[in-house]
Design a protein around this motif. Sequence first.
Motif: not given
Length: 166
Positions: A25-27, A33, A35, A87, A95, A100
Amino acid sequence: MNKEERQDLFKQVMGNYPTGVTIVTTKTQDGTPVGLTVNSFASVSLDPLLLLWSIDHGVSSIKAFTKGGKFAVHVLAENQAELCQTFARKNVDRFSKCSWNLSSNGLPILEGTLGVFECQTYKAVEAGDHTVLIGEVIDLKVDKAKNPLLYHRRVFGPIPKDFYHQ
Ligand SMILES: Cc1cc2nc3c(=O)[nH]c(=O)nc-3n(C[C@H](O)[C@H](O)[C@H](O)COP(=O)(O)O)c2cc1C
């Protein structure tokens, strides 16, 4: 053997190679978000702590991962097959389908995983139709009580019960 036959054999052998499964994951720049499910994950170095995974150039969130920032690799637990499929599925609000929170490094961290490596991108290497992302681990945690989710020939599952008694 022609190119297509070689690619087919490549996929057959790779598909018969058992792995664990991760979600990375990242932004994005606007803080959304993102992923994806990943099994190209591997350990690289102990000093410094380095790991790698590779991202297909066709993945919608590729820019967020290749801009040289941070990402989190979650090693999935045996009861997370559904999360893993979520995912990997197209056009799903991934998300909204899981629990999370944001870490102090600003990364989306999924709950209930076996372990998490929060990383700063160390190097991005172009390799054919993928980019190999090498991350330096800046934070990590483990839940020792959990067992891993395995992946083999497109099937997800736990470690077989008799695995340690052969
Ligand atoms: C078990 C499994 C392992 C995967 N491993 C990778 C991987 O290592 N790298 C990758 O780019 N995609 C991998 N994928 C496919 C991505 O999860 C999928 O293409 C991605 O979620 C698509 O995201 P998008 O809809 O945002 O483009 C894997 C899928 C599965 C089911």
